[in-house]
Design an enzyme around this catalytic site. Structure first.
Site, mmCIF file in Angstrom:
data_model
loop_
_atom_site.group_PDB
_atom_site.id
_atom_site.type_symbol
_atom_site.label_atom_id
_atom_site.label_comp_id
_atom_site.label_asym_id
_atom_site.label_seq_id
_atom_site.Cartn_x
_atom_site.Cartn_y
_atom_site.Cartn_z
ATOM 1 N N HIS A 172 -8.852 8.394 -4.154
ATOM 2 C CA HIS A 172 -7.475 8.639 -4.623
ATOM 3 C C HIS A 172 -7.558 8.923 -6.122
ATOM 4 O O HIS A 172 -8.369 8.303 -6.818
ATOM 5 C CB HIS A 172 -6.602 7.381 -4.471
ATOM 6 C CG HIS A 172 -5.927 7.222 -3.149
ATOM 7 N ND1 HIS A 172 -5.700 5.981 -2.592
ATOM 8 C CD2 HIS A 172 -5.380 8.123 -2.287
ATOM 9 C CE1 HIS A 172 -5.060 6.136 -1.435
ATOM 10 N NE2 HIS A 172 -4.857 7.414 -1.231
ATOM 11 N N CYS B 144 -2.925 0.357 -7.320
ATOM 12 C CA CYS B 144 -2.632 0.578 -5.897
ATOM 13 C C CYS B 144 -1.493 -0.312 -5.408
ATOM 14 O O CYS B 144 -0.775 0.043 -4.474
ATOM 15 C CB CYS B 144 -3.853 0.299 -5.039
ATOM 16 S SG CYS B 144 -5.309 1.263 -5.435
HETATM 17 N N1 ARG Z 1 -7.435 0.598 2.101
HETATM 18 C C1 ARG Z 1 -6.510 1.476 1.449
HETATM 19 C C2 ARG Z 1 -6.797 2.904 1.854
HETATM 20 O O1 ARG Z 1 -7.936 3.261 1.925
HETATM 21 C C3 ARG Z 1 -6.591 1.303 -0.028
HETATM 22 C C4 ARG Z 1 -5.594 2.116 -0.773
HETATM 23 C C5 ARG Z 1 -5.713 1.928 -2.228
HETATM 24 N N2 ARG Z 1 -4.626 2.531 -2.916
HETATM 25 C C6 ARG Z 1 -4.715 3.339 -3.956
HETATM 26 N N3 ARG Z 1 -3.619 3.713 -4.539
HETATM 27 N N4 ARG Z 1 -5.864 3.830 -4.347
HETATM 28 O O2 ARG Z 1 -5.901 3.662 2.106
#
Ligand code: ARG
Length: 270
Positions: free
Chosen positions: A168, A262
């Protein structure tokens, strides 16, 4: 250089059902033990910190069976009071979008729409200096970038991520102030790195260790920068630039591949 904080409006989701039950990013290992209780305590600390810093924090009720729901940043992008709700890439998270559609609808937001293309909200969209930086490569579909530009009426700068650990945009880049960011160069494709160097020639860049500690998954109010406590290099660099870094213990959330940013969706009314 003295820095000024501006009060923010955040949306968070308590990790009541937090767990690592599947693996959709390289940090997630369902074989490792997790503690929902510890996740709740670490999240609670972050929640209370925001309140102490003078920010307004609202809560969205978590839903059972959605162990990643604590990562509120992925639920939507909110800019100028307009809401673009996420469309998740993986089936394990798709049902989260309904909770955001319901929440914003019930709160009287009038411009609420779900993205047509895969779009993981503020996980991949970061507002800075009148534009949206937009990640792609692992989650958000590049066609979603055009959709966001049209919907919000702001320029969208697409950035391609190339390292699966930084899947991300908010794991590889953090917004610090009106037109200031910090980022991890190796997470970006060469053409995207060129764009970043051009836009932010003086940006703080992160070391391998600080990036791996999720140091770029940070939340800034213009003065205080909350980030994982293990990102000690970045904490020093931020201090040198006049920011007030605040280290957070988010060890449990890191097991799901998430941390401070996150957990934090910013509701932007302007
Ligand atoms: N386990 C989640 C996923 O892979 C973690 C998300 C983390 N969020 C972020 N904004 N990077 O979707």
């Amino acid at each position: 250089m003295s820095r000024t904080a501006t009060p923010r409006h955040y949306l968070m989701v308590r990790p009541t059902y937090f767990d690592v039950e599947y693996s959709i990013n390289p940090w997630m290992d369902p074989g490792k033990p997790t503690s929902t209780e510890l996740a709740i305590a670490q999240w609670g600390w972050l929640h209370d910190l925001y309140a102490d810093l003078g920010h307004r924090v609202e809560l969205l009720e978590p839903r059972a069976g959605l162990p990643d729901m604590v990562f509120a940043a992925n639920g939507a992008t909110v800019l100028g009071g307009r809401v673009l709700v996420a469309r998740f890439r993986y089936t394990q998270r798709t049902a989260e979008a309904d909770a955001y559609l319901d929440w914003f609808g019930a709160r009287g937001y009038t411009d609420v729409r779900q993205a047509q293309w895969v779009n993981e909200g503020e996980g991949d969209y970061l507002a800075v200096g009148g534009r949206l930086l937009a990640g792609t490569g692992f989650r958000t579909n590049p066609r979603a970038h055009d959709e966001s530009a049209a919907y919000f009426g702001v320029p969208v700068v697409g950035l391609r991520l190339v390292d699966p650990r930084y899947y991300h945009l908010d794991t590889a880049l953090a917004v610090l102030d009106t037109d200031e960011v910090m980022y991890y160069p190796p997470a970006f494709a060469p053409e995207s790195l060129e764009v970043l160097r051009e836009l932010y020639p003086d940006a703080i860049t992160a070391s391998d260790d600080d990036a791996a500690a999720f140091g770029l998954n940070a939340v800034s109010d213009g003065r205080h920068v909350v980030l994982p406590q293990a990102a000690t290099g970045l904490i020093g660099q931020l201090r040198e630039r006049g920011f007030e870094p605040i280290g957070a213990d988010v060890s449990e959330l890191l097991k799901a591949g998430g941390s401070v940013k996150c957990c934090t969706l910013e509701l932007r009314h302007a």
